[in-house]
Design a protein around this motif. Structure first.
Motif, short mmCIF file in Angstrom:
data_model
loop_
_atom_site.label_atom_id
_atom_site.label_comp_id
_atom_site.label_asym_id
_atom_site.label_seq_id
_atom_site.Cartn_x
_atom_site.Cartn_y
_atom_site.Cartn_z
N HIS A 168 -75.65 12.79 48.24
CA HIS A 168 -74.66 13.69 47.65
C HIS A 168 -74.79 13.73 46.14
O HIS A 168 -74.93 12.70 45.49
N TYR A 169 -74.66 14.94 45.62
CA TYR A 169 -74.65 15.13 44.17
C TYR A 169 -73.19 15.20 43.71
O TYR A 169 -72.37 15.88 44.32
N GLY A 170 -72.89 14.52 42.63
CA GLY A 170 -71.51 14.55 42.12
C GLY A 170 -70.59 13.71 42.99
O GLY A 170 -70.93 12.61 43.43
N LEU A 171 -69.38 14.24 43.22
CA LEU A 171 -68.36 13.58 44.07
C LEU A 171 -68.12 12.14 43.61
O LEU A 171 -68.12 11.20 44.40
N GLU A 172 -67.92 11.97 42.32
CA GLU A 172 -67.80 10.63 41.76
C GLU A 172 -66.59 9.87 42.30
O GLU A 172 -66.67 8.68 42.60
N GLU A 173 -65.44 10.56 42.42
CA GLU A 173 -64.22 9.88 42.88
C GLU A 173 -64.36 9.38 44.32
O GLU A 173 -64.05 8.22 44.59
N PRO A 174 -64.80 10.21 45.28
CA PRO A 174 -64.98 9.70 46.65
C PRO A 174 -65.98 8.55 46.73
O PRO A 174 -65.75 7.56 47.44
N LYS A 175 -67.07 8.65 45.99
CA LYS A 175 -68.07 7.57 46.01
C LYS A 175 -67.48 6.27 45.47
O LYS A 175 -67.69 5.19 46.02
N GLN A 176 -66.73 6.39 44.37
CA GLN A 176 -66.12 5.21 43.78
C GLN A 176 -65.13 4.55 44.74
O GLN A 176 -65.08 3.32 44.86
N ARG A 177 -64.36 5.39 45.48
CA ARG A 177 -63.38 4.83 46.43
C ARG A 177 -64.07 4.09 47.56
O ARG A 177 -63.59 3.04 48.01
N ILE A 178 -65.20 4.58 48.03
CA ILE A 178 -65.94 3.93 49.12
C ILE A 178 -66.49 2.58 48.64
O ILE A 178 -66.42 1.57 49.35
N LEU A 179 -67.02 2.54 47.43
CA LEU A 179 -67.54 1.29 46.89
C LEU A 179 -66.43 0.26 46.70
O LEU A 179 -66.63 -0.94 46.92
N GLU A 180 -65.24 0.74 46.31
CA GLU A 180 -64.09 -0.17 46.17
C GLU A 180 -63.72 -0.79 47.52
O GLU A 180 -63.40 -1.97 47.61
N PHE A 181 -63.75 0.04 48.56
CA PHE A 181 -63.44 -0.47 49.90
C PHE A 181 -64.44 -1.54 50.33
O PHE A 181 -64.07 -2.59 50.86
N LEU A 182 -65.72 -1.30 50.09
CA LEU A 182 -66.74 -2.29 50.45
C LEU A 182 -66.57 -3.58 49.65
O LEU A 182 -66.77 -4.68 50.18
N ALA A 183 -66.18 -3.44 48.41
CA ALA A 183 -65.96 -4.63 47.58
C ALA A 183 -64.80 -5.46 48.13
O ALA A 183 -64.87 -6.70 48.18
#
Length: 792
Positions: free
Chosen positions: A343-358
């Motif tokens: 995916h290009y862009g979509l910074e907020e959704p990507k950041q939320r997924i990484l937070e969940f994994l953390a």
């Protein structure tokens, strides 16, 4: 016990046997025996009882020797008292004559007596050694009326029913009543065999008139007969059930032996299911339910419809992944690389997924969140869900909710219905074969409500982290843990999602793409993916960057990239045809884009050729992204009427009325004649498309003021905002989508409410750098900026 009692009572026994028929004279004083049994001796009856207490033996001896075998028998109020006194005895008893006397091995005597008459004792015993009372004979005069005779018949009939149901009385007992015509004797005989407690029997003894006595007897017999009849019916039912169960047991055993002899498939099926239940990795409550259903299956015919229902049910519960889980990949760097790749862009959704994994790295017991991606069609909501499952190494399942109206699709059907199945949630769990997949619930805002229930309400339990740990499907009937499932929902808009359901989800907005973002998505994702599907060399078809830009600007205007992908694939198909026909390589240039796709379909109307009177450019938000609206106003001779066209909703109609009132105030007395002698027509083009919302007020006022004052509106400016009657500009929503819509149309200057100033932070930087924003608080500031003459 008196001394020398053995010889003495042998004489008494012989004396009692010499019964004579001479007339009996009852003295005023008689020895008495206290009866401590529940048996009451009535006159005109013969009754046996036992004598064992010392006082009673003395009284019996005195009766035999000095009172011509006459005794007064009276019952104790409490039979449990061993040594009663006068206070413990009833006052009314029966004078009896001893007919037979016999000694038993344990030293007690069995006495057979004949009841003679009722009598009432004195208060005090005349002898301390045994009971001895003055007695008063009780008799009642009566007439043998027809009413009394009828009552005797009723009691006789009821007594016959009582003896028929009672197991304690022989049928011979009725013979004594059949031939008896004397009401008094008949009543005493009936009282002696009627049911009742000691108090009820004593009451019958104390009742002198035979009619009253028979009434009491009838009450007692009727009540007992009803109870015995109910008891008899229950016994019959129990007997029938026992006989039926014994018959079924015999037949089942016989059938089992036959199956064993034949080695039938049904028996093998039962054994196979039993083996799966006992050896499978299931919770204990699942095994218990499966054993119960298997036991039912074993007892019934394998060809019955119910047997097929049970087989299907066992198949479902034994194939659900009660304990099977896939191991999560919690590598943050791996997930980040995968998301960037897909995916290009979509910074907020990507950041939320990484937070969940953390968080999962730090806490293995954390509940899975419920994520809701909201955005226009084609922005990558569904593909983002697939990327999440791939990054976490989980199974991906998708369920479309668009048009869903039946609650049973979520909760399942009860097994009582024909063709019943579990809900689609449990079907996806079974298909995934693990209890922790990623389940994408697509188009959650498109669900409906019908007579079959409200599926949105059914989803509340599924999507509530506090409840879904024990989700019960109506078909499965067992609690299943959904807390480890990662639910992802998608929607185009939040307005159609019920508040209770929305409260259970974490909303992540995915905005419209800018032309720059579309270019990179097309170049780096869409084109390579489409070319990979061709069984040919990648460099056979080459796209020039200018060609991609032309496709975006002249052939697509959507907020997402779905239409862009369709256009690119259409070009690749036409290029593939040329390669098949012998061409070695095809270059996709700007010129060839027009050749492949035809004339441009997007005719920009965002910027008018010149400033125009009465035409204002507004910005609107739709579930599919932002768009521009041209609001036109004209005046013609009339009587001051307001005409509104363009299929506007109620909110926009109200905005138009407010705008007209505000315009009259702005124009003042100078133009009052214009309002009185002119009809005003407000129109929003594309009348076939419904339009509604609270953001067109500013645009309508600008259009009206321009039409009335004959002042043109600048052609390179767009606006949005709601107004009040005082002229204040109120904030509106969807600023980012509206700005992107203006940007796509080529408009570079936008009037926005002052209170929406912070909303532009969400607009991409490449758009912000090219846009000029004017923030206003009052309608006068809008007119000053928008009207040509106001700025001179």
């Amino acid at each position: 016990m008196p001394k020398n009692s053995k010889a003495k009572f042998e004489k008494l026994e012989k004396k009692a046997s010499r019964f004579n028929e001479k007339e009996i004279n009852i003295p005023d004083i008689l020895p008495a025996i206290a009866m401590r049994s529940n048996v009451v001796v009535f006159p005109n009856t013969v009754m046996p009882f036992y004598v064992g207490r010392e006082k009673s033996l003395y009284a019996l001896e005195e009766s035999m020797e000095n009172y011509d075998q006459l005794l007064f028998v009276v019952n104790q109020k409490d039979p449990s008292i061993e040594e009663p006194t006068e206070k413990d005895l009833f006052e009314v008893g029966t004078v009896v004559r001893v007919m037979q006397l016999g000694k038993l091995p344990d030293g007690t005597f069995k006495v057979l007596v004949e009841g003679l008459v009722r009598a009432k004792r004195s208060k005090k015993s005349l002898d301390k050694k045994y009971f001895k009372f003055n007695i008063e004979i009780l008799k009642k005069r009566y007439q043998k009326t027809k009413k009394l005779i009828a009552l005797m018949r009723i009691v006789r009939d009821e007594m016959q029913k009582y003896i028929q149901f009672s197991r304690k009385l022989p049928t011979e007992a009725l013979m004594f009543l059949e031939d008896m015509e004397d009401p008094d004797v008949f009543a005493d005989l009936a009282a002696s065999i009627s049911p009742g407690t000691l108090e009820e029997k004593q009451s019958l003894l104390e009742t002198l008139h035979p009619y009253e006595r028979l009434e009491k007897i009838l009450t007692l017999i009727t009540k007992e007969t009803e109870l015995l009849e109910i008891e008899h019916q229950l016994d019959q039912k129990v007997k029938q059930r026992i006989e039926k169960s014994q018959k079924e047991y015999f037949l089942r055993e016989k059938l089992r032996v036959i199956r064993e002899e034949l080695g039938g498939e049904e028996d093998a099926e039962i054994k196979e299911l039993e083996k799966r239940i006992e050896e499978g990795d299931y919770p204990e409550f699942v095994k218990e339910k499966a054993r119960f259903e298997l036991n039912r299956l074993e007892k019934m015919s394998p060809y019955s419809p119910e047997a097929n229902v049970i087989r299907n049910y066992l198949d479902w519960i034994l194939n659900l992944p009660w304990n099977e889980k896939s191991k999560d990949n919690l590598n943050i760097n791996h997930a980040k690389e995968l998301l960037e790749k897909d995916h290009y862009g979509l910074e907020e959704p990507k950041q939320r997924i990484l937070e969940f994994l953390a968080m999962r790295n730090l806490s293995k017991t954390m509940k899975a969140p419920i994520i809701c991606f909201v955005g226009p069609p084609g922005v990558g909501k569904t593909s983002l869900g697939k990327s999440i499952s791939k990054a976490m190494n989980r199974q991906f399942m998708r369920m479309s909710l668009g048009g869903l109206r039946d609650e049973a699709e979520i909760r399942g059907h009860r097994r009582t219905y024909v063709g019943a199945l579990p809900g689609r949630i449990m079907q996806l769990i079974r298909k995934a074969k693990v209890k922790n997949p990623v389940i994408l619930l697509d188009e959650i805002d498109k669900m409906g409500i019908s007579f079959q229930g409200d599926p949105a309400s059914a989803l509340l339990e599924v999507l509530d982290p506090e409840q879904n740990k024990e989700f019960v499907d109506l078909y499965i009937e067992l609690p299943f843990d959904l807390s480890e499932v990662l639910f992802i929902t998608t929607a185009n808009t939040l307005y159609n999602i019920p508040e209770a359901l929305k409260d259970r989800m974490e909303i992540i907005e995915i905005p419209s793409y800018t032309n720059v973002e579309k270019f990179y998505i097309a170049r780096d994702y869409i084109v390579p993916r489409a070319l990979d599907e061709l069984k040919t060399e990648k460099n056979k078809i080459l796209f020039r960057e200018k060609a991609i830009e032309r496709i975006i600007s002249e052939y697509t205007i959507e907020p997402g990239v779905r239409e862009l992908e369709r256009k690119i694939r259409a070009i690749i198909r036409k290029a593939a045809l040329e390669i098949v026909n012998g061409k070695n390589r095809v270059y996709i240039t700007e010129k060839r884009v027009k050749e492949f796709l035809g004339a441009p379909r997007i005719k920009e109307e965002g910027i008018l050729e010149k400033p125009t009177i009465g035409v204002a450019t507004g910005l609107a938000w739709t579930p599919y992204g932002g768009t521009t609206l041209f609001i036109e106003s004209i005046l013609f001779p009339g009587k001051g009427s307001l005409i509104i066209t363009g299929q506007l909703g109620e909110v926009m109609k109200e905005s138009a009325k407010i705008a007209l009132s505000l315009t009259k105030r702005i124009c003042g007395e100078k133009f009052s004649q214009v309002f009185e002698k002119s009809d005003i027509h407000i129109h929003v083009p594309e009348g076939a498309v419904p339009k509604d919302g609270p953001s067109a007020g500013v645009t309508i006022v600008t259009s009206l003021v321009s039409a009335i004052k004959k002042v043109p509106i600048k052609n390179n400016i767009a606006m949005t905002g709601e107004i009040t009657l005082r002229g204040r500009v109120l904030p509106v929503g969807g600023i980012k989508e509206k700005v992107l819509a203006a940007y796509r149309k080529g408009i570079r200057k936008i009037i926005l409410p002052k209170l929406n100033e912070y909303d532009i932070e969400k607009v991409p930087k490449e758009v912000l750098d090219e846009m000029d924003f004017v923030f206003v608080e009052d309608i006068d500031e809008v007119l000053k900026e928008a009207l040509v003459s106001e700025n001179k």
